[in-house]
Design a protein around this motif. Sequence first.
Motif, PDB file in Angstrom:
ATOM      1  N   UNK A  47       0.824  -1.213   0.000  1.00 21.73           N
ATOM      2  CA  UNK A  47       0.000   0.000   0.000  1.00 21.73           C
ATOM      3  C   UNK A  47       0.853   1.255   0.000  1.00 21.73           C
ATOM      4  N   UNK A  48       0.408   2.219  -0.771  1.00 22.92           N
ATOM      5  CA  UNK A  48       1.010   3.548  -0.681  1.00 22.92           C
ATOM      6  C   UNK A  48       0.507   4.178   0.609  1.00 22.92           C
ATOM      7  N   UNK A  49       1.323   5.065   1.180  1.00 24.88           N
ATOM      8  CA  UNK A  49       0.990   5.663   2.463  1.00 24.88           C
ATOM      9  C   UNK A  49       1.344   7.145   2.461  1.00 24.88           C
ATOM     10  N   UNK A  50       0.449   7.941   3.023  1.00 22.71           N
ATOM     11  CA  UNK A  50       0.752   9.336   3.311  1.00 22.71           C
ATOM     12  C   UNK A  50       0.596   9.505   4.809  1.00 22.71           C
ATOM     13  N   UNK A  51       1.694   9.889   5.440  1.00 25.74           N
ATOM     14  CA  UNK A  51       1.757  10.050   6.889  1.00 25.74           C
ATOM     15  C   UNK A  51       1.625  11.529   7.214  1.00 25.74           C
ATOM     16  N   UNK A  52       0.590  11.879   7.966  1.00 25.72           N
ATOM     17  CA  UNK A  52       0.330  13.267   8.330  1.00 25.72           C
ATOM     18  C   UNK A  52       0.598  13.451   9.818  1.00 25.72           C
ATOM     19  N   UNK A  53       1.375  14.482  10.151  1.00 26.59           N
ATOM     20  CA  UNK A  53       1.691  14.728  11.551  1.00 26.59           C
ATOM     21  C   UNK A  53       2.208  16.150  11.713  1.00 26.59           C
ATOM     22  N   UNK A  54       1.935  16.735  12.869  1.00 27.81           N
ATOM     23  CA  UNK A  54       2.489  18.058  13.151  1.00 27.81           C
ATOM     24  C   UNK A  54       3.961  17.951  13.537  1.00 27.81           C
ATOM     25  N   UNK A  55       4.372  16.791  14.025  1.00 33.28           N
ATOM     26  CA  UNK A  55       5.775  16.520  14.372  1.00 33.28           C
ATOM     27  C   UNK A  55       6.150  15.144  13.834  1.00 33.28           C
ATOM     28  N   UNK A  56       6.301  15.030  12.518  1.00 29.19           N
ATOM     29  CA  UNK A  56       6.543  13.706  11.938  1.00 29.19           C
ATOM     30  C   UNK A  56       7.885  13.105  12.366  1.00 29.19           C
ATOM     31  N   UNK A  57       7.853  11.796  12.536  1.00 21.45           N
ATOM     32  CA  UNK A  57       9.053  11.032  12.853  1.00 21.45           C
ATOM     33  C   UNK A  57       9.319  10.104  11.681  1.00 21.45           C
ATOM     34  N   UNK A  58      10.453  10.259  11.035  1.00 23.34           N
ATOM     35  CA  UNK A  58      10.751   9.462   9.842  1.00 23.34           C
ATOM     36  C   UNK A  58      10.808   7.971  10.141  1.00 23.34           C
ATOM     37  N   UNK A  59      11.119   7.601  11.377  1.00 23.93           N
ATOM     38  CA  UNK A  59      11.179   6.175  11.721  1.00 23.93           C
ATOM     39  C   UNK A  59       9.803   5.514  11.638  1.00 23.93           C
ATOM     40  N   UNK A  60       8.749   6.308  11.726  1.00 18.13           N
ATOM     41  CA  UNK A  60       7.378   5.763  11.672  1.00 18.13           C
ATOM     42  C   UNK A  60       7.063   5.140  10.315  1.00 18.13           C
ATOM     43  N   UNK A  61       7.769   5.552   9.271  1.00 21.09           N
ATOM     44  CA  UNK A  61       7.449   5.069   7.926  1.00 21.09           C
ATOM     45  C   UNK A  61       8.513   4.131   7.359  1.00 21.09           C
ATOM     46  N   UNK A  62       9.432   3.703   8.214  1.00 16.09           N
ATOM     47  CA  UNK A  62      10.448   2.768   7.739  1.00 16.09           C
ATOM     48  C   UNK A  62       9.783   1.505   7.204  1.00 16.09           C
TER      49      UNK A  62
END
Length: 113
Positions: free
Chosen positions: A70-85
């Motif tokens: 699945x493609x994913x778009x991660x939305x966050x006011x303080x995104x953490x790049x490790x969340x999308x590893x």
Amino acid sequence: MATLVDTGVIVIVEDPFIRRYLRSILTRAGLRTMEAEECAAVDLVRSGEVRVAVLITNDPRAFREFAADCALIYTSSSPESTMVEGFERCRILQKPFHADELLKALREVGVIP
């Protein structure tokens, strides 16, 4: 008007206010959307009942098992790049963002032309 590359639906798994905002943007762009709570979205993707073009969520951890599919778009006011590893097709949108940024992210993950 944008069209989905495949016949899938954009599944929005976000807080209620953000879900409505995203759905409004995407519907005006002519895209098919579905809102879901996290557990229901996981079940939906796992079941294969609906072809999911992209997941938009503020917590991608629940969807790691689908990272290759699945493609994913991660939305966050303080995104953490490790969340999308592990996600092969992914973009991070930092809140607040403009509608154009959302549509650009969908293009970048190959969901709309």
